[in-house]
Write an enzyme that holds these catalytic residues in place. Sequence first.
Site, mmCIF file in Angstrom:
data_model
loop_
_atom_site.group_PDB
_atom_site.id
_atom_site.type_symbol
_atom_site.label_atom_id
_atom_site.label_comp_id
_atom_site.label_asym_id
_atom_site.label_seq_id
_atom_site.Cartn_x
_atom_site.Cartn_y
_atom_site.Cartn_z
ATOM 1 N N LYS A 1 6.569 -2.068 2.004
ATOM 2 C CA LYS A 1 5.370 -1.491 2.623
ATOM 3 C C LYS A 1 4.176 -2.425 2.434
ATOM 4 C CE LYS A 1 3.136 3.047 3.044
ATOM 5 N NZ LYS A 1 3.261 3.249 4.486
ATOM 6 N N LEU B 1 11.179 1.158 7.060
ATOM 7 C CA LEU B 1 10.573 1.574 5.793
ATOM 8 C C LEU B 1 11.318 2.807 5.278
ATOM 9 C CD1 LEU B 1 7.988 0.851 4.053
ATOM 10 C CD2 LEU B 1 7.097 2.994 4.949
ATOM 11 N N GLU C 1 12.238 2.396 14.214
ATOM 12 C CA GLU C 1 11.354 3.461 13.706
ATOM 13 C C GLU C 1 10.088 3.478 14.541
ATOM 14 O OE1 GLU C 1 10.096 2.581 9.652
ATOM 15 O OE2 GLU C 1 10.077 0.436 10.091
ATOM 16 N N TYR D 1 0.826 -1.212 0.000
ATOM 17 C CA TYR D 1 0.000 0.000 0.000
ATOM 18 C C TYR D 1 0.854 1.252 0.000
ATOM 19 C CZ TYR D 1 0.869 0.884 5.001
ATOM 20 O OH TYR D 1 1.467 1.166 6.197
HETATM 21 N N1 PLP Z 1 7.789 3.690 8.876
HETATM 22 C C1 PLP Z 1 6.686 2.916 8.902
HETATM 23 C C2 PLP Z 1 6.740 1.588 9.590
HETATM 24 C C3 PLP Z 1 5.505 3.350 8.283
HETATM 25 O O1 PLP Z 1 4.396 2.577 8.323
HETATM 26 C C4 PLP Z 1 5.478 4.619 7.664
HETATM 27 C C5 PLP Z 1 4.264 5.126 6.998
HETATM 28 O O2 PLP Z 1 3.247 4.487 6.957
HETATM 29 C C6 PLP Z 1 6.650 5.404 7.680
HETATM 30 C C7 PLP Z 1 7.793 4.890 8.281
HETATM 31 C C8 PLP Z 1 6.686 6.752 7.043
HETATM 32 O O3 PLP Z 1 6.725 6.686 5.660
HETATM 33 P P1 PLP Z 1 6.150 7.850 4.747
HETATM 34 O O4 PLP Z 1 6.922 9.089 5.101
HETATM 35 O O5 PLP Z 1 6.427 7.404 3.379
HETATM 36 O O6 PLP Z 1 4.704 7.974 5.069
#
Ligand code: PLP
Length: 295
Positions: free
Chosen positions: A158, A215, A190, A43
């Site tokens: 993701k 991620l 994270e 997603y």
């Molecule tokens: N880390 C995780 C585990 C996430 O689920 C998300 C966003 O859903 C992020 C980091 C942040 O990513 P982004 O800046 O692309 O939303």
Amino acid sequence: MKPKHSKQGIAMRTVYVNGAYVPETEAKVSVFDRAFLFGDGIYEVASVLGGKLIDFPAHIARLHRSANELGMRIDVSDEEILAIHRELVSRNEVEEGVVYMQLTRGAVDRDFMFDTEKLKPTLVLFTQTRPLVDTAVARNGMKIVSIPDLRWGRCDIKTVQLLYPSLGKMEAKSRGADDAWMVRDGVVTEGTSNNAFIVTKTGAIVTRPLSNAILPGITRAALMSYSTASGTPVEEREFTIDEAREAAEAFITSASVFVGPVISIDGVELSGGKPGPVTLGLRKTYLEESLKRAI
Ligand code: PLP
């Protein structure tokens, strides 16, 4: 076009399912969809400000990366995906909010084994209208607690396997906090749905390098490039939860929060228990720069 209303008068969104725009109550996905049975789906969440999409090309690039890593097909072109986003934003009159997009390997009778070539991927998109800029988190900051990182070894993809992050947020709530940072061997990986940053006493921002453990956040990457361009030193290195508790400031990045100030970690106050000046400056820079690039 005005959103349709249900009999109860509740605004009903138009959602997208496999080529069709339908009222949310009529949208259907098979019970045999592999995302439902196996979590076999990926997603993206792109934010909308002033009716425009933020960081969109990077979200598309990451969708392709996730699909490639899992050997999943994307049968729709990037132009079409953008057009669907725009159509939903327009039909649902989203000025501020997000577009959620989910792609799954498709539906087939339940079996662990699969043949991607014989499957038709499922593509679903829907919008959520909600304030993103003027929020309680932006004004007051968020309280973080640490939890062990018990996720699988490919957190760089993701996927919709979000049970652990969901339980992590519930644990944070039960401990009187807003969210959790995950920790492996003493080192912060994270947040449950965001990337973690600290600000050192000398004003540098620190975030851990990319690997299979986190991620590759779109907001993380954009913020790091804006920070470097504006002269804020960026250190890409691991940091421990102890270092985070003693940092001058801390914050998170994600597509729907942008830059979210952290005001305490495990009950230890940071920056006097209110959003720190470096964090607020970075939030302002991120919003200005990303709006310039919004499409
Ligand atoms: N880390 C995780 C585990 C996430 O689920 C998300 C966003 O859903 C992020 C980091 C942040 O990513 P982004 O800046 O692309 O939303």
